[in-house]
Write a protein that holds these residues in place. Structure first.
Motif, PDB file in Angstrom:
ATOM      1  N   PHE A  55       0.833  -1.209   0.000  1.00 10.25           N
ATOM      2  CA  PHE A  55       0.000   0.000   0.000  1.00 10.25           C
ATOM      3  C   PHE A  55       0.867   1.258   0.000  1.00 10.25           C
ATOM      4  CE2 PHE A  55      -2.006   3.537   2.119  1.00 10.25           C
ATOM      5  CZ  PHE A  55      -3.260   3.597   1.541  1.00 10.25           C
ATOM      6  N   LEU A  56       1.960   1.239   0.751  1.00 17.88           N
ATOM      7  CA  LEU A  56       2.852   2.402   0.803  1.00 17.88           C
ATOM      8  C   LEU A  56       3.445   2.742  -0.552  1.00 17.88           C
ATOM      9  CD1 LEU A  56       5.016   2.201   4.058  1.00 17.88           C
ATOM     10  CD2 LEU A  56       3.397   3.984   3.402  1.00 17.88           C
ATOM     11  N   GLN A  57       3.524   1.769  -1.439  1.00 15.53           N
ATOM     12  CA  GLN A  57       4.043   2.031  -2.772  1.00 15.53           C
ATOM     13  C   GLN A  57       3.161   3.021  -3.537  1.00 15.53           C
ATOM     14  OE1 GLN A  57       4.507  -2.179  -4.272  1.00 15.53           O
ATOM     15  NE2 GLN A  57       6.503  -1.356  -4.849  1.00 15.53           N
ATOM     16  N   ILE A  58       1.880   3.032  -3.247  1.00 12.97           N
ATOM     17  CA  ILE A  58       0.951   3.842  -4.046  1.00 12.97           C
ATOM     18  C   ILE A  58       1.156   5.334  -3.782  1.00 12.97           C
ATOM     19  CG2 ILE A  58      -1.479   4.226  -4.615  1.00 12.97           C
ATOM     20  CD1 ILE A  58      -1.919   1.243  -3.827  1.00 12.97           C
ATOM     21  N   PRO A  59       1.132   5.814  -2.529  1.00 18.59           N
ATOM     22  CA  PRO A  59       1.532   7.217  -2.329  1.00 18.59           C
ATOM     23  C   PRO A  59       2.983   7.460  -2.715  1.00 18.59           C
ATOM     24  CG  PRO A  59       1.227   6.101  -0.209  1.00 18.59           C
ATOM     25  CD  PRO A  59       0.669   5.198  -1.265  1.00 18.59           C
ATOM     26  N   GLY A  60       3.842   6.433  -2.574  1.00 17.17           N
ATOM     27  CA  GLY A  60       5.228   6.575  -3.034  1.00 17.17           C
ATOM     28  C   GLY A  60       5.284   6.837  -4.525  1.00 17.17           C
ATOM     29  N   LEU A  61       4.438   6.119  -5.293  1.00 12.93           N
ATOM     30  CA  LEU A  61       4.359   6.358  -6.730  1.00 12.93           C
ATOM     31  C   LEU A  61       3.865   7.767  -7.015  1.00 12.93           C
ATOM     32  CD1 LEU A  61       4.448   5.240  -9.666  1.00 12.93           C
ATOM     33  CD2 LEU A  61       2.035   4.592  -9.337  1.00 12.93           C
ATOM     34  N   GLY A  62       2.877   8.233  -6.229  1.00 17.15           N
ATOM     35  CA  GLY A  62       2.382   9.597  -6.401  1.00 17.15           C
ATOM     36  C   GLY A  62       3.482  10.629  -6.215  1.00 17.15           C
ATOM     37  N   LEU A  63       4.300  10.445  -5.184  1.00 17.35           N
ATOM     38  CA  LEU A  63       5.418  11.366  -4.953  1.00 17.35           C
ATOM     39  C   LEU A  63       6.453  11.267  -6.072  1.00 17.35           C
ATOM     40  CD1 LEU A  63       5.982  10.921  -1.116  1.00 17.35           C
ATOM     41  CD2 LEU A  63       5.405  13.058  -2.262  1.00 17.35           C
ATOM     42  N   TYR A  64       6.756  10.055  -6.487  1.00 19.15           N
ATOM     43  CA  TYR A  64       7.737   9.839  -7.560  1.00 19.15           C
ATOM     44  C   TYR A  64       7.289  10.538  -8.838  1.00 19.15           C
ATOM     45  CZ  TYR A  64      10.659   7.158 -10.842  1.00 19.15           C
ATOM     46  OH  TYR A  64      11.546   6.776 -11.828  1.00 19.15           O
ATOM     47  N   TYR A  65       6.037  10.326  -9.221  1.00 17.84           N
ATOM     48  CA  TYR A  65       5.512  10.954 -10.435  1.00 17.84           C
ATOM     49  C   TYR A  65       5.411  12.471 -10.294  1.00 17.84           C
ATOM     50  CZ  TYR A  65       4.163   6.757 -13.117  1.00 17.84           C
ATOM     51  OH  TYR A  65       4.164   5.622 -13.878  1.00 17.84           O
ATOM     52  N   ALA A  66       4.962  12.927  -9.132  1.00 16.30           N
ATOM     53  CA  ALA A  66       4.830  14.376  -8.931  1.00 16.30           C
ATOM     54  C   ALA A  66       6.179  15.067  -9.015  1.00 16.30           C
ATOM     55  CB  ALA A  66       4.168  14.658  -7.577  1.00 16.30           C
ATOM     56  N   GLY A  67       7.214  14.440  -8.481  1.00 18.71           N
ATOM     57  CA  GLY A  67       8.548  15.026  -8.545  1.00 18.71           C
ATOM     58  C   GLY A  67       9.080  15.108  -9.959  1.00 18.71           C
ATOM     59  N   LEU A  68       8.718  14.129 -10.799  1.00 19.59           N
ATOM     60  CA  LEU A  68       9.143  14.142 -12.189  1.00 19.59           C
ATOM     61  C   LEU A  68       8.329  15.113 -13.032  1.00 19.59           C
ATOM     62  CD1 LEU A  68       9.599  10.296 -12.837  1.00 19.59           C
ATOM     63  CD2 LEU A  68      11.423  11.989 -12.555  1.00 19.59           C
ATOM     64  N   ALA A  69       7.102  15.399 -12.596  1.00 19.56           N
ATOM     65  CA  ALA A  69       6.211  16.287 -13.349  1.00 19.56           C
ATOM     66  C   ALA A  69       6.562  17.750 -13.095  1.00 19.56           C
ATOM     67  CB  ALA A  69       4.759  16.004 -12.973  1.00 19.56           C
ATOM     68  N   GLU A  70       5.750  18.632 -13.676  1.00 14.38           N
ATOM     69  CA  GLU A  70       5.976  20.056 -13.487  1.00 14.38           C
ATOM     70  C   GLU A  70       5.277  20.557 -12.231  1.00 14.38           C
ATOM     71  OE1 GLU A  70       6.377  22.446 -17.371  1.00 14.38           O
ATOM     72  OE2 GLU A  70       4.754  21.018 -17.756  1.00 14.38           O
ATOM     73  N   GLN A  71       5.742  21.675 -11.715  1.00 17.70           N
ATOM     74  CA  GLN A  71       5.192  22.241 -10.491  1.00 17.70           C
ATOM     75  C   GLN A  71       3.689  22.451 -10.574  1.00 17.70           C
ATOM     76  OE1 GLN A  71       6.829  26.131  -9.389  1.00 17.70           O
ATOM     77  NE2 GLN A  71       4.753  26.742  -8.858  1.00 17.70           N
ATOM     78  N   LYS A  72       3.207  22.926 -11.708  1.00 11.39           N
ATOM     79  CA  LYS A  72       1.796  23.285 -11.847  1.00 11.39           C
ATOM     80  C   LYS A  72       0.876  22.068 -11.885  1.00 11.39           C
ATOM     81  CE  LYS A  72       2.161  23.541 -16.905  1.00 11.39           C
ATOM     82  NZ  LYS A  72       1.957  24.398 -18.090  1.00 11.39           N
ATOM     83  N   ASN A  73       1.454  20.851 -12.014  1.00  5.63           N
ATOM     84  CA  ASN A  73       0.654  19.627 -12.055  1.00  5.63           C
ATOM     85  C   ASN A  73       0.968  18.674 -10.902  1.00  5.63           C
ATOM     86  OD1 ASN A  73      -0.626  20.258 -14.596  1.00  5.63           O
ATOM     87  ND2 ASN A  73       1.323  19.783 -15.587  1.00  5.63           N
ATOM     88  N   ALA A  74       1.719  19.140  -9.913  1.00  3.35           N
ATOM     89  CA  ALA A  74       2.201  18.245  -8.862  1.00  3.35           C
ATOM     90  C   ALA A  74       1.060  17.627  -8.062  1.00  3.35           C
ATOM     91  CB  ALA A  74       3.156  18.996  -7.936  1.00  3.35           C
ATOM     92  N   LEU A  75       0.134  18.452  -7.596  1.00  2.00           N
ATOM     93  CA  LEU A  75      -0.953  17.949  -6.757  1.00  2.00           C
ATOM     94  C   LEU A  75      -1.912  17.085  -7.566  1.00  2.00           C
ATOM     95  CD1 LEU A  75      -2.023  17.975  -3.885  1.00  2.00           C
ATOM     96  CD2 LEU A  75      -3.365  20.013  -4.460  1.00  2.00           C
ATOM     97  N   ALA A  76      -2.211  17.497  -8.802  1.00  2.06           N
ATOM     98  CA  ALA A  76      -3.108  16.708  -9.654  1.00  2.06           C
ATOM     99  C   ALA A  76      -2.506  15.339  -9.963  1.00  2.06           C
ATOM    100  CB  ALA A  76      -3.391  17.471 -10.944  1.00  2.06           C
ATOM    101  N   THR A  77      -1.190  15.293 -10.130  1.00  2.00           N
ATOM    102  CA  THR A  77      -0.531  14.021 -10.411  1.00  2.00           C
ATOM    103  C   THR A  77      -0.644  13.085  -9.218  1.00  2.00           C
ATOM    104  OG1 THR A  77       1.027  15.109 -11.914  1.00  2.00           O
ATOM    105  CG2 THR A  77       1.659  12.951 -11.056  1.00  2.00           C
ATOM    106  N   MET A  78      -0.388  13.598  -8.021  1.00  2.00           N
ATOM    107  CA  MET A  78      -0.520  12.765  -6.824  1.00  2.00           C
ATOM    108  C   MET A  78      -1.970  12.335  -6.620  1.00  2.00           C
ATOM    109  SD  MET A  78       2.105  14.405  -4.004  1.00  2.00           S
ATOM    110  CE  MET A  78       1.785  16.138  -4.289  1.00  2.00           C
TER     111      MET A  78
END
Length: 467
Positions: A55-78
């Motif tokens: 289960f911890l992998q799922i928010p971990g994936l959200g953080l991983y993807y958000a960090g790779l994305a742009e600032q303006k899409n960080a919260l939407a990505t998570m």
């Protein structure tokens, strides 16, 4: 005097006998069920723990993807990753588990509804995990289903609306993920009967998500400013934390796939760590040689993740040291796949196809080479297979068949889902001006960084930022 001493003894014996008979009569049904399907408390404890760390992998994936994305899409990505989790949890509870893992079905294509809404799941065991309750198997596998669709959504980060995303997640999990899971992991599934070796999801999780991420990216089209500027990973710290959570959780992802606390779980967890460590070093070296970077932190994290992808199908079938091979070959393949995708100008935002699709395929093929009888027969009474290293030359064609069937089904059905949603008026792609503003503003209405300026419609981009 002797009779007086005997009387209490006879009374005690009669009382004890009556109580024992009554207790046996009352508990007989439970005892019969326990004898038929014994529960192992150690296995239950381990799979509970494995479920929690996956289960911890799922928010971990959200953080991983958000960090790779742009600032303006960080919260939407998570948020998209966590919304996928919520939708899948509901779907899985209603019918996803039973059509993916029902052991009451004799069909080779799909399960039945024996466990609909988790009916009869607490006090029964599944034939693929006989020492834990069906409900625990369902909870553990629910985490797999949830993270799979989250992986796919990385291909469209920054340009896919949230409500249609939730509809897509429900349909895709029901029509793509669940059938493939049944084919591969159910004892009656036709890929399982064929002998396809996919220990923890190289095809079920990574090929399906990789194909879907690439297909969504191609269908939605390029970002409005693709090719006009360079995209920067907005928060490497998020990437680092996300990688750590993914790596940690992957020990439950692969170790828990043994179905209990046993020798196979130990070997799978060890090979997982070995591959990840080697993969981080390999990718960092590739960045240094081909991209002329320094000791790239994001490069290291990328290597860790794709090597975890690669080792997934073989972790329970190979010796721990073989993880080093997976940690070298998989990053090399994925690194050059990314470069190839950029050459073809496929705007896969977070390189989902190149990392998960290609990584899953490479892992499946390496499993067909390095799976050994000395590992695959651990705890298996009969019917175990192996790869080329044990002289089983047919295993590679079988692995290729599994890859082809999974990729073909995923591509075809996902295309139908996308087309059907379009016909019904559920537009997946956001408006151009919303993309420029960022989905944090247009879809979420909240910002990951409320005190940091973000671009608005009509702004242009220069080397100094949005003006």
């Amino acid at each position: 005097m002797r009779n007086n001493q005997l009387a209490p003894l006879l009374l005690l014996l009669a009382t004890t006998t009556t109580t024992t008979v009554y207790a046996q009569t009352q508990s007989a049904p439970n005892q019969t069920n326990a004898a038929a399907s014994p529960i192992d408390s150690g296995d239950v404890a381990w799979i509970l723990i494995a479920s929690a760390i996956v289960f911890l992998q799922i928010p971990g994936l959200g953080l991983y993807y958000a960090g790779l994305a742009e600032q303006k899409n960080a919260l939407a990505t998570m948020l998209s990753v966590m919304l996928g989790l919520a939708v899948v949890f509901v779907q899985w509870t209603l019918f996803g588990f039973t059509i993916s893992f029902s052991d009451k079905s004799s069909r080779i294509w799909i399960g039945d509804f024996a466990y609909y809404a988790m009916e009869n799941s607490i006090d029964t065991q599944n034939e693929i995990a006989t020492t834990i309750p069906n409900a625990l198997l369902a909870m553990y596998q629910m985490m797999f289903a949830a993270i799979t669709v989250g992986l796919a959504l990385g291909g469209t980060a920054g340009r896919m609306k949230l409500f249609p995303t939730m509809v897509f997640v429900f349909l895709w999990t029901s029509l793509v993920y669940d059938p493939v899971a049944y084919w591969t992991w159910s004892n009656n599934g036709f890929l399982h009967k064929l002998g396809v070796m996919d220990y923890a999801g190289g095809s079920v999780v990574h090929i399906t998500s990789g194909i879907t991420g690439g297909l969504l990216a191609a269908y939605l089209g390029k970002r409005v400013d693709y090719g006009k500027r360079d995209y920067e990973n907005h928060n490497p710290t998020y990437v680092f934390i996300g990688t750590a959570l993914l790596w940690f959780g992957w020990m439950g992802f692969n170790g828990g796939s043994a179905g209990g606390a046993n020798l196979r779980a130990v070997g799978a967890a060890f090979s997982t760590n070995t591959a990840a460590a080697m993969g981080g070093l390999t990718w960092m070296a590739l960045e240094k040689v081909f991209n002329k970077k320094k000791h790239s932190a994001i490069g290291f994290c990328s290597g860790v993740v794709v090597s975890l992808v690669g080792i997934t199908p073989g972790s329970g079938y190979v010796k721990p040291g073989v993880g080093l091979v997976f940690g070298i070959v998989t990053p090399i393949a994925c690194f050059f796949a990314i470069r190839l995708m950029h050459t073809f100008r496929l705007d896969d935002s977070l390189d989902v196809f190149a990392c998960h699709g290609v990584g899953g395929m490479v892992g499946m093929l390496l499993t067909g080479i390095f799976a050994q009888y000395s590992v695959t027969t651990i705890g298996v009474p009969s019917g175990a297979s192996a790869g080329w290293i044990s002289g089983v030359w047919m295993q590679m064609p079988i692995q290729l068949a599994g890859i082809g069937v999974t990729a073909g089904w995923t591509f075809g059905v996902t295309s139908l889902i996308i087309g059907g949603m379009s016909v019904c008026g559920l537009r997946l792609r956001s408006q151009a001006e919303d993309e420029v503003d960022g989905l944090d503003v247009s879809e979420v209405g909240e910002l990951a960084y409320p005190f940091v300026p973000v671009p608005v419609s009509g702004d242009t981009y220069s080397a100094q930022g949005w003006v």
